[in-house]
Design a protein around this motif. Structure first.
Motif, PDB file in Angstrom:
ATOM      1  N   ARG A 151       0.834  -1.215   0.000  1.00  0.00           N
ATOM      2  CA  ARG A 151       0.000   0.000   0.000  1.00  0.00           C
ATOM      3  C   ARG A 151       0.858   1.250   0.000  1.00  0.00           C
ATOM      4  O   ARG A 151       0.522   2.257  -0.615  1.00  0.00           O
ATOM      5  CB  ARG A 151      -0.932   0.033   1.212  1.00  0.00           C
ATOM      6  CG  ARG A 151      -2.100  -0.911   1.039  1.00  0.00           C
ATOM      7  CD  ARG A 151      -3.013  -0.886   2.245  1.00  0.00           C
ATOM      8  NE  ARG A 151      -3.959  -1.969   2.104  1.00  0.00           N
ATOM      9  CZ  ARG A 151      -5.259  -1.870   2.336  1.00  0.00           C
ATOM     10  NH1 ARG A 151      -5.756  -0.740   2.785  1.00  0.00           N
ATOM     11  NH2 ARG A 151      -6.054  -2.894   2.150  1.00  0.00           N
ATOM     12  N   LYS A 152       1.994   1.182   0.728  1.00  0.00           N
ATOM     13  CA  LYS A 152       2.928   2.316   0.736  1.00  0.00           C
ATOM     14  C   LYS A 152       3.505   2.514  -0.667  1.00  0.00           C
ATOM     15  O   LYS A 152       3.655   3.635  -1.143  1.00  0.00           O
ATOM     16  CB  LYS A 152       4.069   2.062   1.731  1.00  0.00           C
ATOM     17  CG  LYS A 152       3.611   1.926   3.170  1.00  0.00           C
ATOM     18  CD  LYS A 152       3.406   3.283   3.793  1.00  0.00           C
ATOM     19  CE  LYS A 152       3.080   3.178   5.281  1.00  0.00           C
ATOM     20  NZ  LYS A 152       2.723   4.485   5.844  1.00  0.00           N
ATOM     21  N   ARG A 153       3.862   1.394  -1.326  1.00  0.00           N
ATOM     22  CA  ARG A 153       4.389   1.495  -2.695  1.00  0.00           C
ATOM     23  C   ARG A 153       3.340   2.108  -3.614  1.00  0.00           C
ATOM     24  O   ARG A 153       3.659   2.921  -4.479  1.00  0.00           O
ATOM     25  CB  ARG A 153       4.765   0.107  -3.216  1.00  0.00           C
ATOM     26  CG  ARG A 153       5.935  -0.519  -2.500  1.00  0.00           C
ATOM     27  CD  ARG A 153       6.387  -1.785  -3.226  1.00  0.00           C
ATOM     28  NE  ARG A 153       7.559  -2.327  -2.584  1.00  0.00           N
ATOM     29  CZ  ARG A 153       7.535  -3.301  -1.668  1.00  0.00           C
ATOM     30  NH1 ARG A 153       6.383  -3.868  -1.314  1.00  0.00           N
ATOM     31  NH2 ARG A 153       8.654  -3.724  -1.132  1.00  0.00           N
ATOM     32  N   LEU A 154       2.080   1.694  -3.403  1.00  0.00           N
ATOM     33  CA  LEU A 154       0.997   2.227  -4.241  1.00  0.00           C
ATOM     34  C   LEU A 154       0.842   3.734  -4.020  1.00  0.00           C
ATOM     35  O   LEU A 154       0.640   4.488  -4.978  1.00  0.00           O
ATOM     36  CB  LEU A 154      -0.317   1.491  -3.928  1.00  0.00           C
ATOM     37  CG  LEU A 154      -1.561   1.970  -4.689  1.00  0.00           C
ATOM     38  CD1 LEU A 154      -1.355   1.922  -6.203  1.00  0.00           C
ATOM     39  CD2 LEU A 154      -2.790   1.139  -4.307  1.00  0.00           C
ATOM     40  N   GLU A 155       0.967   4.190  -2.781  1.00  0.00           N
ATOM     41  CA  GLU A 155       0.896   5.637  -2.497  1.00  0.00           C
ATOM     42  C   GLU A 155       1.956   6.395  -3.284  1.00  0.00           C
ATOM     43  O   GLU A 155       1.689   7.456  -3.846  1.00  0.00           O
ATOM     44  CB  GLU A 155       1.126   5.888  -0.996  1.00  0.00           C
ATOM     45  CG  GLU A 155      -0.109   5.769  -0.152  1.00  0.00           C
ATOM     46  CD  GLU A 155      -1.168   6.806  -0.518  1.00  0.00           C
ATOM     47  OE1 GLU A 155      -0.874   8.009  -0.431  1.00  0.00           O
ATOM     48  OE2 GLU A 155      -2.268   6.403  -0.899  1.00  0.00           O
ATOM     49  N   VAL A 156       3.181   5.825  -3.308  1.00  0.00           N
ATOM     50  CA  VAL A 156       4.274   6.489  -4.029  1.00  0.00           C
ATOM     51  C   VAL A 156       3.969   6.508  -5.531  1.00  0.00           C
ATOM     52  O   VAL A 156       4.117   7.538  -6.197  1.00  0.00           O
ATOM     53  CB  VAL A 156       5.627   5.806  -3.742  1.00  0.00           C
ATOM     54  CG1 VAL A 156       6.735   6.411  -4.594  1.00  0.00           C
ATOM     55  CG2 VAL A 156       5.974   5.918  -2.251  1.00  0.00           C
ATOM     56  N   ALA A 157       3.509   5.368  -6.061  1.00  0.00           N
ATOM     57  CA  ALA A 157       3.213   5.298  -7.500  1.00  0.00           C
ATOM     58  C   ALA A 157       2.090   6.257  -7.882  1.00  0.00           C
ATOM     59  O   ALA A 157       2.156   6.944  -8.905  1.00  0.00           O
ATOM     60  CB  ALA A 157       2.841   3.865  -7.891  1.00  0.00           C
ATOM     61  N   LYS A 158       1.047   6.344  -7.026  1.00  0.00           N
ATOM     62  CA  LYS A 158      -0.077   7.263  -7.305  1.00  0.00           C
ATOM     63  C   LYS A 158       0.408   8.708  -7.333  1.00  0.00           C
ATOM     64  O   LYS A 158      -0.005   9.488  -8.186  1.00  0.00           O
ATOM     65  CB  LYS A 158      -1.155   7.121  -6.218  1.00  0.00           C
ATOM     66  CG  LYS A 158      -2.093   5.948  -6.449  1.00  0.00           C
ATOM     67  CD  LYS A 158      -2.978   5.692  -5.234  1.00  0.00           C
ATOM     68  CE  LYS A 158      -3.832   6.893  -4.873  1.00  0.00           C
ATOM     69  NZ  LYS A 158      -4.541   6.677  -3.576  1.00  0.00           N
ATOM     70  N   ALA A 159       1.266   9.059  -6.390  1.00  0.00           N
ATOM     71  CA  ALA A 159       1.768  10.439  -6.330  1.00  0.00           C
ATOM     72  C   ALA A 159       2.663  10.729  -7.536  1.00  0.00           C
ATOM     73  O   ALA A 159       2.568  11.798  -8.149  1.00  0.00           O
ATOM     74  CB  ALA A 159       2.525  10.678  -5.028  1.00  0.00           C
ATOM     75  N   LEU A 160       3.519   9.760  -7.913  1.00  0.00           N
ATOM     76  CA  LEU A 160       4.414   9.968  -9.063  1.00  0.00           C
ATOM     77  C   LEU A 160       3.628  10.083 -10.365  1.00  0.00           C
ATOM     78  O   LEU A 160       4.035  10.782 -11.286  1.00  0.00           O
ATOM     79  CB  LEU A 160       5.419   8.821  -9.171  1.00  0.00           C
ATOM     80  CG  LEU A 160       6.554   8.862  -8.155  1.00  0.00           C
ATOM     81  CD1 LEU A 160       7.399   7.595  -8.271  1.00  0.00           C
ATOM     82  CD2 LEU A 160       7.430  10.099  -8.384  1.00  0.00           C
ATOM     83  N   ALA A 161       2.481   9.397 -10.419  1.00  0.00           N
ATOM     84  CA  ALA A 161       1.661   9.437 -11.632  1.00  0.00           C
ATOM     85  C   ALA A 161       1.149  10.849 -11.923  1.00  0.00           C
ATOM     86  O   ALA A 161       0.794  11.173 -13.056  1.00  0.00           O
ATOM     87  CB  ALA A 161       0.487   8.465 -11.504  1.00  0.00           C
ATOM     88  N   LEU A 162       1.147  11.709 -10.906  1.00  0.00           N
ATOM     89  CA  LEU A 162       0.717  13.100 -11.098  1.00  0.00           C
ATOM     90  C   LEU A 162       1.824  13.959 -11.704  1.00  0.00           C
ATOM     91  O   LEU A 162       1.628  15.143 -11.937  1.00  0.00           O
ATOM     92  CB  LEU A 162       0.269  13.701  -9.754  1.00  0.00           C
ATOM     93  CG  LEU A 162      -0.912  13.001  -9.063  1.00  0.00           C
ATOM     94  CD1 LEU A 162      -1.080  13.524  -7.648  1.00  0.00           C
ATOM     95  CD2 LEU A 162      -2.199  13.207  -9.857  1.00  0.00           C
TER      96      LEU A 162
END
Ligand SMILES: Nc1ncnc2c1ncn2[C@@H]1O[C@H](COP(=O)(O)OP(=O)(O)O)[C@@H](O)[C@H]1O
Ligand SMILES: [Mg+2]
Length: 259
Positions: A151-162
């Motif tokens: 979930r932490k990795r997903l948070e980072v990926a979601k933020a980078l996607a912006l």
């Protein structure tokens, strides 16, 4: 002659009150473009509140945060990502019913460069990000199925996607094991090398010290130190407020060994 510093974010005399509580009290610091700033302090010292002010979630009750000359509080929260600021949440909140891939694709479609991307390009960018954070293996799973580290990795990926210029990371290494922390540090350095400025909030002192170029320390809502990692950790105020005697002793031994 002193060289002009290239500052992208100025936090100026920021105060944030919740009723009678001053979560932030007259905090000022600057963030240089392209740097990695560590933001540390004991529990409840105001780190997450600062992330909320800089990402436009909270309007400060006094002072201002100015990004690239624009006062962040003048923008509605959902537009702050178009200014080039993205953040992760300490308490992660993915769209639970969407897959991991869909969660990241939402960012790639609606972030800073979203309007310029076709759906196909957004998914291509998504797959690249999932690969880089180590989530390709669970791309098709619902986000609600993920373990805490994932979930932490997903948070980072979601933020980078912006596609942020400035990325705020709030305890993304919490709950990771030793190898996973090293992987996370490697990933964050790679993100930084591609030109993204980072503000990293983390409890793990070793991780903060190894990744940060500067460190700002908060205690009870006030800034108590601001400088190079080694300067900050040898400051008596910081040792007193935060690091504790064990760390202070280790620092002392380290210095003795070097002299
Ligand atoms: N939305 C809120 N309402 C009331 N109090 C809050 C709110 N957010 C944070 N606080 C309080 O502000 C202080 C700083 O909290 P926080 O910024 O979360 O600290 P940290 O992230 O450094 O642990 C704490 O005392 C916390 O309880
Ligand atoms: Mg916090």
């Amino acid at each position: 002659m002193t060289e002009a510093r290239d500052v992208c974010l100025r936090v100026e005399n920021v105060g944030m009150r919740f009723g009678g509580l001053r979560a932030l009290d007259d905090v000022s610091f600057e963030v240089e473009r392209g740097t990695i700033l560590g933001l540390i302090g004991p529990n409840g010292s105001g780190k997450t509140t600062m992330m909320n002010v800089v990402s436009g979630v909270y309007k400060p009750t006094s002072g201002r945060a100015v990004f690239e000359g624009k006062r962040i509080a003048d923008f509605p929260t959902h537009e702050v990502c178009h200014l080039g600021i993205a953040r992760t949440f300490q308490v992660v909140k993915p769209f639970a019913s969407l897959t991991v891939r869909e969660n990241v694709a939402v960012g790639a479609m609606y972030g800073r460069f979203g309007a310029k991307r076709s759906g196909k390009d957004a998914f291509a960018r998504t797959d690249e990000l999932l690969e880089s954070v180590g989530l390709a293996r669970v791309a098709g799973r619902p986000a609600s199925d993920l373990t805490i580290p994932d979930r932490k990795r997903l948070e980072v990926a979601k933020a980078l996607a912006l596609d942020p210029e400035l990325l705020l990371l709030d305890e993304v290494m919490a709950g990771l094991n030793h190898t996973e922390v090293d992987e996370a540090l490697h990933l964050l350095r790679a993100v930084n090398e591609r030109g993204v400025t980072l503000i990293v909030v983390e409890h793990l002192m070793k991780a903060i010290m190894s990744i940060s170029k500067r460190v700002v320390v908060l205690a009870e809502g006030k800034k108590i130190a601001d400088g190079l990692p080694l300067e900050v950790t040898s400051s008596p105020a910081v040792i007193e407020a935060y690091l504790g005697s064990r760390f202070a002793k280790r620092q002392q031994q380290e210095r003795e060994r070097q002299t």
